[in-house]
Scaffold this active site. Structure first.
Site, mmCIF file in Angstrom:
data_model
loop_
_atom_site.group_PDB
_atom_site.id
_atom_site.type_symbol
_atom_site.label_atom_id
_atom_site.label_comp_id
_atom_site.label_asym_id
_atom_site.label_seq_id
_atom_site.Cartn_x
_atom_site.Cartn_y
_atom_site.Cartn_z
ATOM 1 N N SER A 1 -33.992 -15.716 22.935
ATOM 2 C CA SER A 1 -32.781 -15.181 23.561
ATOM 3 C C SER A 1 -33.047 -14.772 25.008
ATOM 4 O O SER A 1 -33.351 -15.622 25.830
ATOM 5 C CB SER A 1 -32.241 -14.039 22.681
ATOM 6 O OG SER A 1 -30.984 -13.623 23.117
ATOM 7 N N ASP B 1 -23.977 -20.613 16.954
ATOM 8 C CA ASP B 1 -24.367 -19.408 17.690
ATOM 9 C C ASP B 1 -23.144 -18.891 18.458
ATOM 10 O O ASP B 1 -22.626 -19.590 19.329
ATOM 11 C CB ASP B 1 -25.516 -19.780 18.649
ATOM 12 C CG ASP B 1 -26.118 -18.563 19.334
ATOM 13 O OD1 ASP B 1 -25.410 -17.544 19.485
ATOM 14 O OD2 ASP B 1 -27.289 -18.639 19.733
ATOM 15 N N HIS C 1 -27.346 -16.848 16.163
ATOM 16 C CA HIS C 1 -28.256 -16.461 17.246
ATOM 17 C C HIS C 1 -29.601 -15.956 16.712
ATOM 18 O O HIS C 1 -30.566 -15.894 17.465
ATOM 19 C CB HIS C 1 -27.583 -15.379 18.108
ATOM 20 C CG HIS C 1 -28.173 -15.256 19.481
ATOM 21 N ND1 HIS C 1 -28.117 -16.273 20.413
ATOM 22 C CD2 HIS C 1 -28.851 -14.242 20.081
ATOM 23 C CE1 HIS C 1 -28.732 -15.883 21.521
ATOM 24 N NE2 HIS C 1 -29.193 -14.660 21.347
HETATM 25 C C1 MLT Z 1 -28.964 -11.538 25.006
HETATM 26 O O1 MLT Z 1 -28.334 -10.871 24.224
HETATM 27 O O2 MLT Z 1 -30.106 -11.263 25.308
HETATM 28 C C2 MLT Z 1 -28.298 -12.708 25.610
HETATM 29 O O3 MLT Z 1 -27.734 -13.469 24.665
HETATM 30 C C3 MLT Z 1 -29.194 -13.517 26.425
HETATM 31 C C4 MLT Z 1 -29.430 -12.868 27.757
HETATM 32 O O4 MLT Z 1 -28.683 -11.977 28.112
HETATM 33 O O5 MLT Z 1 -30.377 -13.264 28.430
#
Ligand code: MLT
Length: 208
Positions: free
Chosen positions: A107, A157, A188
């Site tokens: 992520s 996702d 996710h």
């Molecule tokens: C997260 O929640 O970290 C996002 O989906 C990805 C990001 O902000 O880099």
């Protein structure tokens, strides 16, 4: 130790020539999150796992964002350079092979790994990106010297649409990376199937 500017976990590999996994956690995680996966992913590899320095409502990240999926690009560039310099300093400090660093990011960690590939490609030998987005689009596009990259994203996702994943794969390929795109029947969250797929890919794309 002053140059090692990230709180981090390090464990050496089986030998000084072993590859080192650069583990990059997701938002709200820390340097311990992905450590249990390391031996499953690449037995014998060393581990360098920093904690993101940006705090968003108390949750650690690797760079600032303005909203979900909307990144602060100036901060992203600065943080990417800072992380690249940390990896180089850590290689000197711990004496691991700096030409065999493999990013494994989830992520937000996958997004800064993508940014490393696009802005500081010399730091990474290979990369595994779990649930990654396009971090930024450099102009001009860099030339990534045939770096193998696994992008493992979820078909359903809610945070990373299918088109975004395809845009990321196309961007990395246009820059010269050897991209393997794998779809999981998942959202996710990281799944065991992701770990198994990444382990197989790491074994098959290994250089002697
Ligand atoms: C997260 O929640 O970290 C996002 O989906 C990805 C990001 O902000 O880099």
């Amino acid at each position: 130790m002053a140059a090692l500017s990230f709180v981090h976990h390090y464990q050496p590999g089986a030998s000084p020539a072993s590859p080192t996994l650069l583990l990059l956690h997701g938002t709200g995680g820390n340097e311990q999150d992905l450590v249990p996966l390391a031996q499953d992913l690449l037995p014998g590899a060393g581990v360098l796992s920093p904690r993101g320095k940006v705090l968003e409502q108390g949750m650690a990240r690797f760079f600032r964002r303005l909203a979900e999926g909307v990144f602060d690009l100036e901060d992203l560039r600065l943080r990417t350079a800072e992380l690249a310099d940390f990896v180089t300093a850590a290689a000197d400090h711990y004496r691991f092979d700096r030409t065999r660093v493999i990013a494994v990011g989830f992520s937000n960690g996958a997004n800064i790994a993508g940014s490393l590939l696009l802005l500081r490609p010399e730091v990474l030998h290979r990369a595994v990106l779990f649930r990654a987005m396009v971090p930024l689009v450099p102009d001009p596009l860099p030339s990534i010297p045939r770096t193998p990259v696994l992008v493992a994203n979820g078909r359903v996702d809610p945070i990373v649409p299918v088109a975004e994943t395809e845009r990321l794969a196309a961007l990395l390929r246009a820059a010269g990376a050897e991209v393997t795109l794998v779809w999981q029947p998942a959202g996710h969250q990281l799944t065991q199937a992701d770990v198994v797929r990444a382990r197989d890919w790491l074994a098959s794309s290994a250089t002697p």
